[in-house]
Motif scaffolding. Structure first.
Motif, short mmCIF file in Angstrom:
data_model
loop_
_atom_site.label_atom_id
_atom_site.label_comp_id
_atom_site.label_asym_id
_atom_site.label_seq_id
_atom_site.Cartn_x
_atom_site.Cartn_y
_atom_site.Cartn_z
N LYS A 78 0.83 -1.21 0.00
CA LYS A 78 0.00 0.00 0.00
C LYS A 78 0.86 1.26 0.00
CE LYS A 78 -4.04 -1.66 2.47
NZ LYS A 78 -4.55 -1.73 3.85
N LEU A 79 1.96 1.15 0.72
CA LEU A 79 2.85 2.29 0.87
C LEU A 79 3.64 2.55 -0.41
CD1 LEU A 79 3.17 3.87 3.48
CD2 LEU A 79 5.22 2.54 3.95
N ARG A 80 4.08 1.43 -0.99
CA ARG A 80 4.92 1.49 -2.17
C ARG A 80 4.07 1.93 -3.36
NH1 ARG A 80 7.71 -3.67 -1.77
NH2 ARG A 80 5.90 -4.49 -2.78
N GLY A 81 4.52 2.88 -4.10
CA GLY A 81 3.73 3.36 -5.23
C GLY A 81 2.94 4.59 -4.81
N ARG A 82 2.31 4.54 -3.65
CA ARG A 82 1.55 5.71 -3.24
C ARG A 82 2.41 6.73 -2.52
NH1 ARG A 82 -4.08 5.21 -0.22
NH2 ARG A 82 -3.41 3.10 -0.54
N GLU A 83 3.20 6.24 -1.56
CA GLU A 83 4.01 7.20 -0.80
C GLU A 83 5.49 7.13 -1.15
OE1 GLU A 83 3.16 8.21 3.01
OE2 GLU A 83 1.14 7.38 3.05
N ILE A 84 5.94 5.90 -1.46
CA ILE A 84 7.35 5.74 -1.83
C ILE A 84 7.38 5.13 -3.23
CG2 ILE A 84 9.58 4.82 -1.15
CD1 ILE A 84 8.44 4.22 1.57
N ALA A 85 8.06 5.77 -4.16
CA ALA A 85 8.15 5.22 -5.51
C ALA A 85 9.62 5.05 -5.87
CB ALA A 85 7.47 6.15 -6.50
N MET A 86 9.85 4.19 -6.83
CA MET A 86 11.24 3.90 -7.19
C MET A 86 11.43 3.95 -8.70
SD MET A 86 13.63 0.91 -5.68
CE MET A 86 15.40 0.92 -5.91
N ILE A 87 12.60 4.44 -9.12
CA ILE A 87 12.97 4.45 -10.54
C ILE A 87 14.26 3.64 -10.66
CG2 ILE A 87 13.46 5.88 -12.54
CD1 ILE A 87 12.55 8.28 -10.93
N PHE A 88 14.30 2.76 -11.66
CA PHE A 88 15.48 1.91 -11.80
C PHE A 88 16.34 2.37 -12.96
CE2 PHE A 88 12.27 -0.58 -9.74
CZ PHE A 88 12.97 -1.19 -8.73
N GLN A 89 17.55 1.76 -13.02
CA GLN A 89 18.47 2.10 -14.10
C GLN A 89 17.90 1.74 -15.46
OE1 GLN A 89 22.43 0.63 -13.57
NE2 GLN A 89 22.94 0.84 -15.71
N ASP A 90 17.36 0.54 -15.57
CA ASP A 90 16.86 0.08 -16.85
C ASP A 90 15.34 0.18 -16.86
OD1 ASP A 90 16.15 -1.13 -19.15
OD2 ASP A 90 16.94 -3.11 -18.65
N PRO A 91 14.79 1.15 -17.60
CA PRO A 91 13.34 1.36 -17.53
C PRO A 91 12.54 0.13 -17.99
CG PRO A 91 14.33 2.74 -19.24
CD PRO A 91 15.44 2.10 -18.49
N MET A 92 13.14 -0.72 -18.81
CA MET A 92 12.39 -1.86 -19.29
C MET A 92 12.06 -2.84 -18.17
SD MET A 92 11.20 -1.56 -22.15
CE MET A 92 10.60 -3.08 -22.87
N THR A 93 12.83 -2.80 -17.07
CA THR A 93 12.51 -3.71 -15.97
C THR A 93 11.23 -3.26 -15.27
OG1 THR A 93 13.89 -2.41 -14.50
CG2 THR A 93 14.90 -4.35 -15.47
N ALA A 94 10.85 -2.00 -15.44
CA ALA A 94 9.66 -1.50 -14.75
C ALA A 94 8.46 -1.41 -15.68
CB ALA A 94 9.95 -0.12 -14.16
N LEU A 95 8.65 -1.70 -16.95
CA LEU A 95 7.54 -1.60 -17.90
C LEU A 95 7.25 -2.99 -18.47
CD1 LEU A 95 8.77 1.54 -19.87
CD2 LEU A 95 6.88 1.46 -18.26
N THR A 96 5.98 -3.27 -18.69
CA THR A 96 5.68 -4.53 -19.36
C THR A 96 5.57 -4.27 -20.86
OG1 THR A 96 3.88 -6.03 -19.83
CG2 THR A 96 3.36 -4.20 -18.41
N PRO A 97 6.15 -5.14 -21.66
CA PRO A 97 6.16 -4.88 -23.10
C PRO A 97 4.79 -5.08 -23.76
CG PRO A 97 7.23 -6.97 -22.60
CD PRO A 97 6.94 -6.32 -21.30
N VAL A 98 3.83 -5.70 -23.07
CA VAL A 98 2.60 -6.09 -23.76
C VAL A 98 1.42 -5.13 -23.55
CG1 VAL A 98 3.23 -8.51 -23.81
CG2 VAL A 98 1.93 -7.64 -21.89
N TYR A 99 1.61 -4.08 -22.77
CA TYR A 99 0.54 -3.10 -22.62
C TYR A 99 1.03 -1.72 -23.04
CZ TYR A 99 -2.28 -6.37 -19.96
OH TYR A 99 -3.03 -7.44 -19.57
N THR A 100 0.09 -0.86 -23.43
CA THR A 100 0.48 0.51 -23.79
C THR A 100 0.93 1.24 -22.52
OG1 THR A 100 -1.73 1.36 -23.43
CG2 THR A 100 -1.19 0.62 -25.67
N ILE A 101 1.72 2.30 -22.72
CA ILE A 101 2.22 3.01 -21.55
C ILE A 101 1.08 3.72 -20.82
CG2 ILE A 101 4.58 3.24 -22.38
CD1 ILE A 101 3.92 6.08 -23.24
N GLY A 102 0.07 4.15 -21.55
CA GLY A 102 -1.08 4.78 -20.91
C GLY A 102 -1.78 3.82 -19.97
N TRP A 103 -1.95 2.58 -20.43
CA TRP A 103 -2.58 1.55 -19.60
C TRP A 103 -1.77 1.34 -18.33
CZ3 TRP A 103 -1.55 -3.03 -17.28
CH2 TRP A 103 -2.65 -3.83 -16.93
#
Lengths: 316, 335
Positions: free
Chosen positions: A83-108
């Motif tokens: 609950k805390l993660r994402g709402r109050e504490i967010a993280m950005i990684f070196q490789d953005p592809m690790t945080a994005l899924t290739p099968v959905y649009t970025i808007g989704w």
């Protein structure tokens, strides 16, 4: 707002116990940018993964205290942490592809994050996604929401990840080498963006990098890590203009200058960082240190206080 | 005036991507577009530019890992661009390459001794005792210990592995070494060791380097001359220190000003040219000057007419219609 005290992270391995992070303490105030520098294996990423509650390896042993706005995070049930993660504490990684899924649009992907944490309609979430993309300077955000990650360049993907991280207005943003994989011109754009977001959102940021240049540009306060421990901390100016720990000094000296005369040879740090499986007794930097003396066979402690270095030359 | 060791003349390299049957059809990537560059014996030419600018492609063309689409390469007076594999073989020992990721270029199942000995076995008629002696000598030259010979690559740190890669590259006493991002994967403290090692070897063995890197401060440290590349072409060429202190091309200015400097006193006082957008696609490059879409001083002429690389001053070449205006901008940008 974030107070880490005596954090230890070890991993049980077949070869023995790896002490990845030892007795690390630091705090971050509201709206502040705290920089962590160190080479690979110095424990900077592992300490922040521990803060995020993202170390799920059953062989990991985490002790110490991580208090976020007075709430203890070590031992927090994963449901609460989520609950805390994402709402109050967010993280950005070196490789953005690790945080994005290739099968959905970025808007989704951005809208999903908003829907997971807030009670808003799908249309509102989608609109927020467009607004966020505009905020991170993505051209034509109305069209960009329909794109898939593979259709974007590395810099654009990193912007999308930043937009995702900002989607719920986090109070604390943890960034792990977010510009390392990018070209310098794109890195400059992202650093400008980070500066702008700090002004607009007032989030506190913990920023990991191995690039002293990036630190000089954005940090308020810094700490330098070596072999799993903090060896020096202080304000950015203090660390750059009067580094006390020989490791910090050597690190600054080994960067080739971009202006002025070129040195015939670069100053180097001999040897390599120690293996964390059997770290040397006493100061871990002593085998590579030009200023070592008898006392260095004992373990130097990092004194309390905003400005400190774990070195016997500094604190006899 | 000495003859250049390597002469790159009007080299182009195109790759085909996709296929005739894919949705976008067969597309052509112009990775290198009419590149000319001479490398003098004993110097280090640094190739810099953002990812996709063609610097690595140029490095691989020089070592003939890629075939040229057009243009010619002369090495020590011989045209090597059209030699067959067999004809190329005796020249291979004179041109060597060091790669970014040493662990990817070292066979994990072979001992260091065998890895370094391999070029000697392939190219020379040395006996096994001679080879053992030479391997020991090479290990010493690159700063490894004799007992490292029997170990496997995974037992080494990144910096030591790069030393093994360098030992292998210098084993046959080459004249030219193409270094493709040799220190990018290393930590700062180790990076400086390798940079110094490369400088020592150059002096000791009389080597010529083509040094490819995206880290501008490292390139400035090692290079005699620098070629700045953008979208497959050289946009500026000149003496290393001079290019950094007085960049002429607006792209070079932007590139240099974008590097964060680890000097707290100077931050903020430096003017920064922040480029907007990304590098355009080399599949469909912009008209005229390839840089005009991101250039802060672009004019109509830049959109229509492609600037050629022309001489400006004693040792500088620039491909820009308005380099003098650029030079004034340099005054403002200068750190």
């Amino acid at each position: 707002m974030l107070k880490v005290t005596g954090l230890n992270v070890s991993f049980r391995t077949e070869q023995g116990l790896v002490r990845a992070v030892e007795n690390v303490s630091f705090d971050v105030a509201e709206g502040e940018l705290m920089g962590i520098v160190g080479e690979s294996g110095s424990g900077k990423t592992v300490s922040l993964l521990a803060v995020m509650g993202l170390i799920t390896d059953p062989n990991a042993i985490i002790t110490g205290s991580i208090a976020y706005r007075g709430r203890e995070l070590v031992g927090l049930p994963s449901k609460e942490m989520r609950k805390l993660r994402g709402r109050e504490i967010a993280m950005i990684f070196q490789d953005p592809m690790t945080a994005l899924t290739p099968v959905y649009t970025i808007g989704w992907q951005i809208a999903e994050q908003i829907l997971a944490h807030e009670k808003v309609s799908k249309q509102a979430a989608w609109q927020r996604a467009i607004d966020l993309l505009a905020e991170v300077n993505i051209p034509n955000p109305g069209e960009a929401v329909h794109r898939y990650p593979h259709q974007l360049s590395g810099g654009m993907r990193q912007r999308v990840v930043i937009a995702m991280a900002l989607s719920c207005n986090p109070a604390l943003l943890v960034a792990d080498e977010p510009t390392t994989a990018l070209d310098v011109t794109v890195q400059a754009q992202i650093l400008d963006l980070v500066a702008k977001l700090r002004r607009n959102h007032g989030s506190a940021i913990v920023f990991i990098t191995h690039d002293m240049g990036v630190m000089a540009e954005i940090a308020d306060r810094m700490m330098v890590m070596y072999a799993g421990r903090v060896v020096e901390r202080g304000s950015k100016e203090e660390l750059f203009l009067s580094p006390r720990h020989p490791y910090t000094q050597a690190l600054l000296d080994s960067i080739p200058p971009l202006v002025g005369a070129r040195p015939r040879r670069l100053r180097t740090i001999p040897g390599t960082p120690p293996n964390l499986l059997n770290r040397p007794a006493g100061c871990a930097f002593a085998p590579r240190c030009p200023q070592r003396f008898e006392k260095c066979s004992a373990d130097p402690q990092l004194p309390a206080g905003a400005r400190a270095a774990a070195c016997f030359r500094v604190n006899p | 005036m000495t003859a250049p060791l390597l002469e790159i003349s009007n080299v182009s390299k195109r790759f085909a991507v996709g296929s005739r049957f894919s949705s976008q059809g067969l597309r052509i990537v112009n990775a290198l577009d009419d590149v000319s560059l001479s490398v003098m014996p004993g110097e280090t030419v640094g190739l810099v530019g953002e990812s996709g600018c063609g610097k690595s492609t140029l490095g691989r063309c020089i070592t003939r890992l890629y075939e040229l689409t057009s243009g010619s390469l002369r090495f020590a007076g011989t045209d090597i661009s059209s030699l067959s594999t067999r004809e190329m073989r005796p020249l291979r020992r004179r041109i060597q390459m060091v790669f970014q990721d040493p662990s990817a270029s070292l066979n994990p199942r072979r001992r260091v001794r065998d890895l370094i000995a391999e070029p000697l076995r392939v190219h020379t008629k040395m006996g096994s005792e001679e080879i053992t002696a030479r391997v020991a000598e090479l290990l010493d030259i690159v700063g490894l210990k004799p007992d490292h010979a029997m170990r496997f690559p995974h037992e080494f740190s990144g910096g030591q592995r790069q030393r093994i890669g360098i030992a292998r590259a210098i084993a046959l006493n080459p004249e030219l070494i193409v270094l493709d991002e040799p220190v990018s994967a290393l930590d700062v403290s180790v990076q400086a060791q390798i940079v110094n090692l490369l400088a020592d070897l150059q002096e000791r063995l009389n080597l010529t380097y083509v040094f490819i890197a995206h880290d501008l401060s490292v390139v400035r440290q090692v290079s005699t001359r620098i070629a700045v590349m953008y979208l497959g072409s050289i946009v500026e060429l000149g003496d290393a220190e001079d290019v950094f202190s007085r960049p002429s091309h607006p792209y070079t200015q932007a590139l240099i000003s974008a590097v964060p400097v680890p000097d707290v006193g100077k931050v903020g006082s430096r003017g920064r040219v922040v480029l907007t957008g990304d590098v355009p696609s080399p599949i469909n490059p912009p008209s005229g000057c390839r840089f005009h879409t991101r250039c802060p001083i672009a004019q109509d002429r830049c959109r229509n007419e492609r600037p050629v690389l022309r001489q400006l001053g004693a040792s500088r070449h620039v491909a820009c219609h308005f380099p003098s205006a650029a030079d004034q901008a340099a005054q403002a940008v200068r750190p």
